[in-house]
Write a protein that holds these residues in place. Structure first.
Motif, PDB file in Angstrom:
ATOM      1  N   ASP A 108      39.787  28.440  52.921  1.00  0.00           N
ATOM      2  CA  ASP A 108      40.331  29.190  51.843  1.00  0.00           C
ATOM      3  C   ASP A 108      40.012  28.710  50.540  1.00  0.00           C
ATOM      4  N   ILE A 109      39.230  29.326  49.834  1.00  0.00           N
ATOM      5  CA  ILE A 109      38.577  28.536  48.437  1.00  0.00           C
ATOM      6  C   ILE A 109      39.067  29.949  47.350  1.00  0.00           C
ATOM      7  N   THR A 110      40.117  29.606  46.551  1.00  0.00           N
ATOM      8  CA  THR A 110      40.795  30.477  45.495  1.00  0.00           C
ATOM      9  C   THR A 110      40.228  29.661  44.329  1.00  0.00           C
ATOM     10  N   VAL A 111      39.371  30.711  43.319  1.00  0.00           N
ATOM     11  CA  VAL A 111      39.132  30.129  42.032  1.00  0.00           C
ATOM     12  C   VAL A 111      39.359  30.969  40.842  1.00  0.00           C
ATOM     13  N   ASP A 153      34.819  39.465  28.836  1.00  0.00           N
ATOM     14  CA  ASP A 153      33.931  39.612  30.445  1.00  0.00           C
ATOM     15  C   ASP A 153      34.315  38.804  31.290  1.00  0.00           C
ATOM     16  N   PRO A 154      34.601  39.301  32.493  1.00  0.00           N
ATOM     17  CA  PRO A 154      34.889  38.241  33.680  1.00  0.00           C
ATOM     18  C   PRO A 154      33.609  37.596  34.153  1.00  0.00           C
ATOM     19  N   TYR A 155      33.631  36.244  34.625  1.00  0.00           N
ATOM     20  CA  TYR A 155      32.516  35.725  35.348  1.00  0.00           C
ATOM     21  C   TYR A 155      32.813  36.191  36.673  1.00  0.00           C
ATOM     22  N   ILE A 190      38.655  38.171  49.883  1.00  0.00           N
ATOM     23  CA  ILE A 190      39.681  38.663  50.667  1.00  0.00           C
ATOM     24  C   ILE A 190      40.980  39.512  49.492  1.00  0.00           C
ATOM     25  N   ALA A 191      40.632  38.992  48.346  1.00  0.00           N
ATOM     26  CA  ALA A 191      41.458  39.117  47.148  1.00  0.00           C
ATOM     27  C   ALA A 191      40.977  38.859  45.689  1.00  0.00           C
ATOM     28  N   GLU A 192      41.189  39.675  44.795  1.00  0.00           N
ATOM     29  CA  GLU A 192      40.535  39.886  43.567  1.00  0.00           C
ATOM     30  C   GLU A 192      41.634  40.224  42.400  1.00  0.00           C
ATOM     31  N   GLU A 193      42.148  39.345  41.597  1.00  0.00           N
ATOM     32  CA  GLU A 193      43.028  39.695  40.645  1.00  0.00           C
ATOM     33  C   GLU A 193      42.472  39.495  39.256  1.00  0.00           C
ATOM     34  N   ASP A 194      42.893  40.368  38.460  1.00  0.00           N
ATOM     35  CA  ASP A 194      42.468  40.435  36.922  1.00  0.00           C
ATOM     36  C   ASP A 194      43.847  39.784  36.191  1.00  0.00           C
ATOM     37  N   LYS A 195      43.868  38.850  35.539  1.00  0.00           N
ATOM     38  CA  LYS A 195      45.345  38.169  35.111  1.00  0.00           C
ATOM     39  C   LYS A 195      45.117  38.362  33.594  1.00  0.00           C
ATOM     40  N   VAL A 219      40.223  35.741  35.652  1.00  0.00           N
ATOM     41  CA  VAL A 219      40.083  36.602  36.995  1.00  0.00           C
ATOM     42  C   VAL A 219      40.113  35.498  38.279  1.00  0.00           C
ATOM     43  N   THR A 220      40.873  35.850  39.258  1.00  0.00           N
ATOM     44  CA  THR A 220      40.987  35.148  40.319  1.00  0.00           C
ATOM     45  C   THR A 220      40.356  35.672  41.464  1.00  0.00           C
TER      46      THR A 220
END
Length: 489
Positions: free
Chosen positions: A202-205, A214-216, A225-230, A234-235
């Protein structure tokens, strides 16, 4: 592999007639020694805990990998700042001990360790070169599933070889990419970095947005499996559920045009293309689908849960790498290179070389996949390509007689021409000796028998002889092991 375009002692209860806690002197002495050395309670009373070895005994890379445990899973949580090239990481490494461990090593290069814990208790660490020595508060028992947490940070290194080649954590014009072959993975996460120890990931960046807000993009192995705009960052969380050798683990940060689709309605693909390469790579998404379907018919079912590719813009890198599920290209690839890296998903990624000297199995078979593709779609058949390699008229044949494919003289030579071109010639000689029906049965059986595992040269030879019913020792002695350029057979 790298493919150039054109790594406690408890007191006993009271016994009648003896004081509470009394034990024979010899047993008391053994218990005291066990406590001092970390012998595992509940195990063999005579099995003293010892440090795991630094290295797994691979002749070509003696310091890579570590003994005493087998990793099952890596959970990597990374914070990366492209503007400063700073990386903060937490690695949660789940492993099973293969001996009683008083201490064990992890491969980690150039990053500072801030804290470490084993089974929830603080562990002592010492960094010696590229070896991180971890001493748990309590010894780990043989067979125990244990969890190690390492927190670290720093500026991840780019490793450069004598010929100018780069690996490790490499900055690009709009971010970075991590390439691990053969030793580069240790520059961005601690682990057991030898091909024989495969694990799930599992690699979370987390990456901050750029100055324009703008997000990279973050692309890695497996499935998103997951994407979150903080807000300011962005994760993205990527998961690889099939075992993977650490040199195939990958992260790319930058700006990409993402193409998603399905192969035969049940296999998702994810292709990320740097905008600077979009024109030259316009056909890559369709070619990924076509090549995976073509290879599945010849080598057996596709071995992973998703497919894809990453086409970056990294002038000067001058190679591609078969990073698992999404091979990495430094620029728009031609068809042959795309075939090669996608064929590696069977040969190298799913069936991984047990030792580095077995790398010819990956490279020879992937190169031969190029020959098969050209045979069916190009102007030469495999016999003609073989002759062009033998005579030295093929552009990729230079240097193929420098050493036997199964015996590179050093770790620096595992990506040299004999491993590729002469490796493919060995494969063609097998096909010639056993006939097409048996040959393709061998390839499909090899992919099936060792799916998601590791295998070596002798196992391949045994399979070829078993399937064909022939003694092929002369063939392999001549084409695979002989130091001289063979005469035609």
């Amino acid at each position: 592999m790298k493919c150039r375009a054109a790594r406690g002692y408890r007191p006993r209860p009271a016994v009648a007639g003896r004081p509470y806690g009394w034990v024979p002197a010899a047993v008391l002495l053994l218990a005291m020694l066990s406590s001092c050395t970390g012998s595992a309670p509940g195990g063999n009373a005579t099995a003293i805990a010892k440090p795991g070895t630094a290295g797994v005994g691979d002749r070509l890379f003696p310091e890579l990998g570590n003994g005493g445990y087998d990793v099952a899973h890596y959970g990597l949580t990374l914070d990366y700042a492209p503007e400063t090239n700073r990386l903060k990481g937490t690695a949660v490494i789940t492993a099973r001990a293969t001996q009683n461990l008083s201490r064990f090593n992890l491969d980690l290069s150039g990053l500072r360790v801030r804290a470490a814990a084993v089974q929830g208790a603080k562990a002592q660490v010492a960094h010696r070169g590229d070896e991180l020595l971890v001493t748990p508060a309590t010894a780990v028992r043989n067979g125990e599933l244990f969890k190690t947490v390492v927190t670290y940070d720093g500026t991840p290194r780019t490793l450069e070889s004598d010929d100018g080649g780069m690996e490790g954590w490499i900055e690009t014009d709009d971010g970075s990419t991590a390439l691990g072959q053969p030793t580069g993975s240790m520059t961005w996460f601690p682990g057991n970095h030898h091909p024989s120890d495969k694990a799930t990931y599992d690699i979370t960046v987390t990456v901050p947005k750029d100055e324009d807000g703008d997000p990279y993009d973050v692309v890695s192995n497996g499935e998103l499996i997951a994407e979150e705009d903080k807000g300011e960052a962005v994760t993205r969380h990527w998961r690889t559920e099939e075992p993977m050798a650490s040199y195939l683990a990958h992260v790319s940060v930058g700006y990409f045009e993402v193409h998603k689709g399905w192969i035969d309605d049940d296999l998702p693909f994810y292709v990320a293309i740097d905008p600077d390469e979009s024109e030259g790579a316009a056909e890559v998404p369709d070619l990924v689908s076509e090549i995976v379907g073509w290879a599945s018919e010849r080598f057996g079912p596709y071995p992973f849960s998703s497919a894809g590719a990453i086409v970056d813009h990294l002038p000067g890198l001058d190679y591609a790498l078969e990073t698992q599920t999404k091979p990495y290209f430094d620029k728009a690839p031609d068809e042959a290179l795309l075939v090669h890296e996608l064929a590696h998903q069977w040969f190298g990624n799913s069936v991984t070389p047990r030792k580095w000297k077995d790398m010819w199995l990956s490279e020879g078979l992937a190169t031969y996949a190029e020959w098969l593709w050209e045979e069916e779609r190009g102007d030469r058949n495999a016999d003609e390509i073989f002759e062009d390699f033998y005579d030295g008229t093929d552009a990729e044949s230079e240097g193929i007689w420098a050493f036997p494919p199964a015996d590179p003289p050093s770790g620096r030579r595992v990506s040299d021409p004999p491993v590729y071109g002469r490796g493919a010639m060995v494969v063609h000689k097998v096909r010639e000796a056993v006939g097409d029906e048996t040959f393709f049965d061998i390839l499909r059986t090899w992919s099936r028998q060792h799916r998601h595992g590791s295998a070596d040269t002798q196992q391949f030879i045994a399979l070829c002889e078993g399937k064909s019913g022939k003694d092929l020792s002369e063939l392999f002695d001549t084409w695979l092991f002989d130091e001289k350029r063979p005469s035609r057979m």
